[in-house]
Design a protein around this motif. Structure first.
Motif, short mmCIF file in Angstrom:
data_model
loop_
_atom_site.label_atom_id
_atom_site.label_comp_id
_atom_site.label_asym_id
_atom_site.label_seq_id
_atom_site.Cartn_x
_atom_site.Cartn_y
_atom_site.Cartn_z
N ALA A 19 0.90 -1.13 0.26
CA ALA A 19 -0.13 -0.08 -0.14
C ALA A 19 0.70 1.50 0.05
N GLY A 20 1.45 1.54 0.67
CA GLY A 20 2.49 2.11 0.56
C GLY A 20 3.35 2.60 -0.67
N TYR A 21 4.12 1.64 -1.28
CA TYR A 21 4.33 1.36 -2.74
C TYR A 21 3.57 1.90 -3.67
N ASP A 22 2.38 1.67 -3.54
CA ASP A 22 0.94 1.85 -4.34
C ASP A 22 0.91 3.58 -4.05
N LYS A 23 1.37 3.69 -2.76
CA LYS A 23 0.96 5.93 -2.27
C LYS A 23 2.48 6.44 -3.61
N TYR A 24 2.78 5.76 -3.49
CA TYR A 24 4.85 6.04 -4.61
C TYR A 24 4.17 5.79 -5.68
N LEU A 25 3.88 5.13 -5.89
CA LEU A 25 3.13 5.44 -7.62
C LEU A 25 2.05 6.35 -7.88
N ALA A 26 1.39 6.42 -7.09
CA ALA A 26 0.31 7.32 -6.57
C ALA A 26 0.45 8.87 -6.61
N ILE A 27 1.91 9.19 -6.37
CA ILE A 27 2.56 10.48 -6.31
C ILE A 27 3.13 10.97 -7.63
N VAL A 48 -5.81 -5.49 9.04
CA VAL A 48 -4.64 -4.95 9.70
C VAL A 48 -3.31 -3.87 9.38
N GLY A 49 -2.45 -4.19 8.48
CA GLY A 49 -1.62 -3.67 7.80
C GLY A 49 -2.36 -2.61 6.43
N LEU A 50 -3.13 -2.58 5.68
CA LEU A 50 -3.75 -1.92 4.94
C LEU A 50 -4.70 -0.73 5.75
N LEU A 51 -5.41 -1.35 6.76
CA LEU A 51 -5.69 -0.21 7.88
C LEU A 51 -4.94 0.79 8.39
N LEU A 52 -3.66 -0.01 8.91
CA LEU A 52 -2.45 1.57 9.29
C LEU A 52 -1.95 2.34 7.47
N ALA A 53 -1.43 1.58 7.00
CA ALA A 53 -1.67 2.16 6.35
C ALA A 53 -2.65 3.22 5.65
N MET A 54 -3.88 2.93 5.47
CA MET A 54 -5.02 4.45 5.38
C MET A 54 -4.49 4.95 6.24
N PHE A 55 -3.99 4.94 7.39
CA PHE A 55 -3.91 6.14 8.37
C PHE A 55 -2.68 6.84 8.80
N SER A 56 -1.53 5.42 8.29
CA SER A 56 -0.10 6.84 8.94
C SER A 56 0.51 7.33 7.81
N LEU A 57 -0.13 6.51 6.33
CA LEU A 57 0.01 7.42 4.61
C LEU A 57 -1.14 8.32 4.46
N ASN A 62 -9.27 9.83 1.20
CA ASN A 62 -10.76 10.44 0.61
C ASN A 62 -11.60 9.34 -0.17
N LYS A 63 -10.93 8.11 -1.13
CA LYS A 63 -12.42 7.84 -1.75
C LYS A 63 -13.38 6.58 -1.12
N SER A 64 -14.82 7.13 -0.86
CA SER A 64 -15.81 6.66 -0.07
C SER A 64 -16.03 4.97 -0.73
N SER A 65 -15.66 4.91 -2.02
CA SER A 65 -15.73 3.43 -2.09
C SER A 65 -14.93 2.08 -1.81
N PHE A 66 -13.65 2.95 -1.27
CA PHE A 66 -12.53 2.23 -1.24
C PHE A 66 -13.25 1.82 0.40
N ILE A 67 -13.14 2.83 0.69
CA ILE A 67 -13.43 2.59 2.35
C ILE A 67 -14.70 1.68 3.04
N VAL A 68 -15.64 2.44 2.53
CA VAL A 68 -16.44 1.34 2.00
C VAL A 68 -16.27 -0.12 1.71
N LYS A 69 -15.76 -0.54 0.99
CA LYS A 69 -15.74 -1.89 0.64
C LYS A 69 -14.41 -2.52 1.63
N PHE A 70 -14.09 -1.73 2.33
CA PHE A 70 -13.18 -2.55 3.18
C PHE A 70 -13.45 -2.42 4.27
N SER A 71 -14.81 -1.47 4.95
CA SER A 71 -14.98 -1.57 5.56
C SER A 71 -15.87 -3.18 5.97
#
Length: 89
Positions: A19-27, A48-57, A62-71
């Motif tokens: 997820a951190g690498y994906d964030k890097y690719l997005a930037i 848990v790892g994805l949740l940590l990435a979402m909060f720490s990174l 900001n993508k509500s559809s992602f948050i709903v599916k992940f939740s």
């Protein structure tokens, strides 16, 4: 039990890194890792790892559809864990 704990540590660390690498690719405006891949890893125990990435990174927060599916995935896993502990499966 130690093998299961080791598995969850490895999968969650891997999801956090990916997820951190994906964030890097997005930037960098590069081709991204698919949400399907991220959700698949979460389903395999990396929530848990994805949740940590979402909060720490601040990744995908900001993508509500992602948050709903992940939740939904996270909630289902919590329910399974809860009933597993009650019934000691």
């Amino acid at each position: 039990m130690e093998v299961l704990l080791l598995y969850f540590l490895i999968i969650n660390f891997a999801v956090l890194i990916i997820a951190g690498y994906d964030k890097y690719l997005a930037i960098k405006n590069k081709r991204r890792i698919s949400e399907k891949a991220l959700f698949s890893m979460a389903l395999l125990g990396g929530s848990v790892g994805l949740l940590l990435a979402m909060f720490s990174l601040r990744h995908k927060t900001n993508k509500s559809s992602f948050i709903v599916k992940f939740s939904g995935i996270f909630l289902i896993q919590l329910i399974v864990i809860y009933f597993s502990l009650i019934h000691k499966i």
